[in-house]
Design a protein around this motif. Sequence first.
Motif, short mmCIF file in Angstrom:
data_model
loop_
_atom_site.label_atom_id
_atom_site.label_comp_id
_atom_site.label_asym_id
_atom_site.label_seq_id
_atom_site.Cartn_x
_atom_site.Cartn_y
_atom_site.Cartn_z
N MET A 1 0.82 -1.20 0.00
CA MET A 1 0.00 0.00 0.00
C MET A 1 0.87 1.27 0.00
O MET A 1 0.80 2.12 -0.89
CB MET A 1 -0.92 -0.05 1.25
CG MET A 1 -1.75 1.20 1.45
SD MET A 1 -2.98 1.37 0.12
CE MET A 1 -3.81 2.80 0.66
N ILE A 2 1.74 1.32 1.04
CA ILE A 2 2.61 2.49 1.15
C ILE A 2 3.62 2.51 -0.01
O ILE A 2 4.00 3.58 -0.52
CB ILE A 2 3.32 2.51 2.54
CG1 ILE A 2 3.79 3.94 2.83
CG2 ILE A 2 4.49 1.56 2.59
CD1 ILE A 2 4.04 4.15 4.28
N GLU A 3 3.98 1.31 -0.48
CA GLU A 3 4.91 1.24 -1.61
C GLU A 3 4.27 1.82 -2.87
O GLU A 3 4.93 2.47 -3.68
CB GLU A 3 5.32 -0.21 -1.88
CG GLU A 3 6.32 -0.72 -0.87
CD GLU A 3 6.07 -2.17 -0.54
OE1 GLU A 3 5.25 -2.42 0.35
OE2 GLU A 3 6.65 -3.03 -1.22
N GLN A 4 2.99 1.59 -3.01
CA GLN A 4 2.29 2.14 -4.18
C GLN A 4 2.27 3.67 -4.13
O GLN A 4 2.48 4.35 -5.14
CB GLN A 4 0.84 1.62 -4.22
CG GLN A 4 0.75 0.24 -4.79
CD GLN A 4 -0.63 -0.37 -4.56
OE1 GLN A 4 -1.50 0.24 -3.92
NE2 GLN A 4 -0.81 -1.58 -5.03
N GLN A 5 2.06 4.17 -2.89
CA GLN A 5 2.06 5.65 -2.74
C GLN A 5 3.43 6.21 -3.12
O GLN A 5 3.54 7.24 -3.79
CB GLN A 5 1.73 6.03 -1.28
CG GLN A 5 0.28 5.83 -0.93
CD GLN A 5 0.04 6.07 0.56
OE1 GLN A 5 0.92 6.55 1.28
NE2 GLN A 5 -1.15 5.70 1.04
N ILE A 6 4.46 5.49 -2.63
CA ILE A 6 5.82 5.96 -2.95
C ILE A 6 6.05 5.94 -4.47
O ILE A 6 6.57 6.88 -5.07
CB ILE A 6 6.87 5.09 -2.23
CG1 ILE A 6 6.80 5.33 -0.72
CG2 ILE A 6 8.28 5.39 -2.73
CD1 ILE A 6 7.61 4.38 0.12
#
Length: 338
Positions: A1-6
């Motif tokens: 999830m956070i990787e997608q945001q990054i």
Amino acid sequence: MIEQQIEHLKSQALEQIEHATDLNALEQVRIDVLGRKGALAQFNLGKLPPEERKLAGKALNDAKNTLESAFETRKGSFASAALNARLEREWLDLTLPAPGPRPGSLHPVTIIQNEIEDLFTSLGFAVLDGPEVETEYHNFDALNIPPEHPARDMQDTFWLSNGHLLRTHTSPVQVRGMEKLGPPLRMIAPGRVFRNEEVDASHEHTFYQLEGMMVDRNVSVAHLIYFMKTLLSAIFHREAEVRLRPGYFPFVEPGFELDIQCLICGGSGCPVCKQSGWVELLPCGLVHPNVLRTSGIDPDQWGGFAFGLGLTRLAMMRYGIDDIRLFASGDLRFLRQF
Ligand code: FA5
């Protein structure tokens, strides 16, 4: 999830980097994304479980590295564009030869003097030189002008304290020519002369004359006129309107004044010809027997003619210069025309 945001942030920032129009805009993007309070710094990985934190941390580092190198590349492209523009603007071909000093040109009096020298040397005349500081003897006495003779008043003279003078005409070179070369003699002597006179459009205190003299057997006025005509047509490349009238000079007998119709006004009258339509140019005559005798030449065996051309005045007529003061003015606007 956070990787997608990054990942999303990274691709957005890459686009902004790509579209930044100058260095300032680029820097602003860098601050917004990579700065201490920038978008990447906002991701808080502390609360993530360790396995996820590891993956997110790696993604964050990757994004940071990718963006940093994209910034550097873009910054480099701005710098090289600026350098290219500057090189274009300041382009200098160092292989071209240096322009060097602007070439000068001959003074109008020198041009005419050279032409007359060429003409007379082709007619067998020697070109002589004489001193500008003369003895009273050569300037006056030897020319049949004794101390009490009123002719000495005809020329206002710059006297020196040692009794010498600045020559008032080139005629003393006649005397020096006769002393040095003897008869038969054909000589001309161009040079600078000085008179203590009131300066106006046609009178200078320092000007140029050109003396001429021929001493031989049976020299007559016909020879004199032939040489004068040859001289004038060589200078003006056409028949100039001239008049011959009697003139008095103690060193010639008979003496003449050869005047030229004023080429400034065409004869209608102007300050150069003092409204007369004529300009005194070429006094001349047959050499006085006393002058020959004084220089050791027997007047029963030899005769001669002499003339004293006003060289500066001739240059005025030839080039249509309406003020004699221009010649020594040093004004480059005048001199560059020749
Ligand atoms: C003479 O100087 C005589 N030595 C000329 C001569 C030589 C006569 C040989 C006979 C035989 P005069 O003073 O007229 O003459 O000057 C000669 C010429 O110099 C004049 O015709 C004129 O063209 C020029 N001239 C005279 N005074 C000036 C001046 N102040 N400024 C410029 N040109 C001058």
